[in-house]
Design a protein around this motif. Structure first.
Motif, short mmCIF file in Angstrom:
data_model
loop_
_atom_site.label_atom_id
_atom_site.label_comp_id
_atom_site.label_asym_id
_atom_site.label_seq_id
_atom_site.Cartn_x
_atom_site.Cartn_y
_atom_site.Cartn_z
N ALA A 48 -3.94 4.83 1.56
CA ALA A 48 -2.56 4.37 1.82
C ALA A 48 -1.84 5.33 2.75
CB ALA A 48 -1.80 4.22 0.50
N TYR A 49 -1.97 6.63 2.49
CA TYR A 49 -1.33 7.63 3.36
C TYR A 49 -1.85 7.51 4.79
CZ TYR A 49 -0.65 12.10 5.69
OH TYR A 49 -0.36 13.05 6.64
N LYS A 57 9.52 9.96 4.52
CA LYS A 57 9.80 9.96 3.08
C LYS A 57 8.98 8.83 2.46
CE LYS A 57 14.51 11.42 4.04
NZ LYS A 57 15.91 10.94 4.12
N VAL A 58 8.08 9.21 1.56
CA VAL A 58 7.12 8.23 1.04
C VAL A 58 7.18 8.13 -0.48
CG1 VAL A 58 5.55 8.52 3.00
CG2 VAL A 58 5.24 9.93 0.95
N ASP A 59 6.64 7.03 -0.99
CA ASP A 59 6.56 6.82 -2.43
C ASP A 59 5.60 7.81 -3.07
OD1 ASP A 59 3.76 5.19 -2.95
OD2 ASP A 59 4.60 4.86 -0.94
N GLN A 60 5.61 7.87 -4.38
CA GLN A 60 4.83 8.84 -5.15
C GLN A 60 3.32 8.71 -4.88
OE1 GLN A 60 5.53 8.57 -9.37
NE2 GLN A 60 4.29 10.35 -9.82
N ASP A 61 2.79 7.48 -4.84
CA ASP A 61 1.36 7.30 -4.61
C ASP A 61 0.95 7.77 -3.22
OD1 ASP A 61 0.93 6.33 -7.15
OD2 ASP A 61 1.00 4.21 -6.54
N LEU A 97 0.82 -1.21 0.00
CA LEU A 97 0.00 0.00 0.00
C LEU A 97 0.85 1.25 0.00
CD1 LEU A 97 -2.80 -0.81 2.59
CD2 LEU A 97 -3.02 -0.63 0.11
N TYR A 98 1.96 1.22 0.71
CA TYR A 98 2.82 2.39 0.82
C TYR A 98 4.25 1.95 1.07
CZ TYR A 98 2.10 1.35 5.75
OH TYR A 98 2.02 0.70 6.96
N LYS A 99 5.16 2.88 0.80
CA LYS A 99 6.57 2.68 1.15
C LYS A 99 7.00 3.93 1.88
CE LYS A 99 11.17 1.95 -0.73
NZ LYS A 99 11.99 1.86 -1.94
N VAL A 100 7.68 3.75 3.00
CA VAL A 100 8.14 4.89 3.79
C VAL A 100 9.54 4.62 4.32
CG1 VAL A 100 6.95 4.06 5.86
CG2 VAL A 100 7.55 6.45 5.71
N VAL A 101 10.37 5.65 4.28
CA VAL A 101 11.73 5.58 4.79
C VAL A 101 11.89 6.72 5.81
CG1 VAL A 101 14.18 5.79 4.19
CG2 VAL A 101 12.61 4.60 2.64
#
Length: 136
Positions: free
Chosen positions: A116-117, A40-44, A32-36
């Motif tokens: 997702a956010y 810091k998150v993916d484009q979607d 659903l999401y990627k976070v670092v």
């Protein structure tokens, strides 16, 4: 009935040591999401944040999604399914003061990214309300 969640220390340490992704995947099998680093998150997911801002959801749910007039979305997304979320946002719950956003093209178009956010915030992977896009 409220569900109880138990996270082992090993799982928690793994989540801290590597970039976080949602544990449940979407229909396409992608996270659903990627976070670092917690923000810091993916484009979607960034599009979900932008949708949150443009719809001014913070007026009722607070700038950190912790609730004000409306409920805490940090807590609600622990129990709402993606489908329940879509129905609530798009159809509204006027008896509870939640307006319908079905007429808002940006919200309708980006409902999955918004979910997702907010799910990342609820899961604790996104540690602050304001995020930035990952540079890839």
């Amino acid at each position: 009935m409220k569900a109880a969640f138990v996270i082992s220390t090993a799982v928690l340490l793994t989540c801290i040591a590597v970039p976080a992704t949602a544990l449940s995947d979407n229909k396409a099998g992608d996270p659903l999401y990627k976070v670092v680093d917690g923000y810091k998150v993916d484009q979607d997911t960034m599009q979900g944040f932008r949708t949150w801002r443009s719809a001014a959801c913070d007026r009722c749910h607070g700038p950190n999604q912790e609730g004000m007039v409306g409920p805490s979305l940090i807590e609600r997304l622990k129990v709402l399914t993606p489908e329940e979320f879509r129905i609530t946002v798009l159809e509204g719950r006027m008896d509870k003061g939640m307006p319908s956003f079905s007429g808002n093209a940006k919200v309708s178009e980006h409902i999955d990214e918004l979910y997702a956010y907010l799910k990342g915030r609820s899961d604790g992977a996104i540690t602050r309300a304001k995020v930035v896009e990952l540079e890839e």
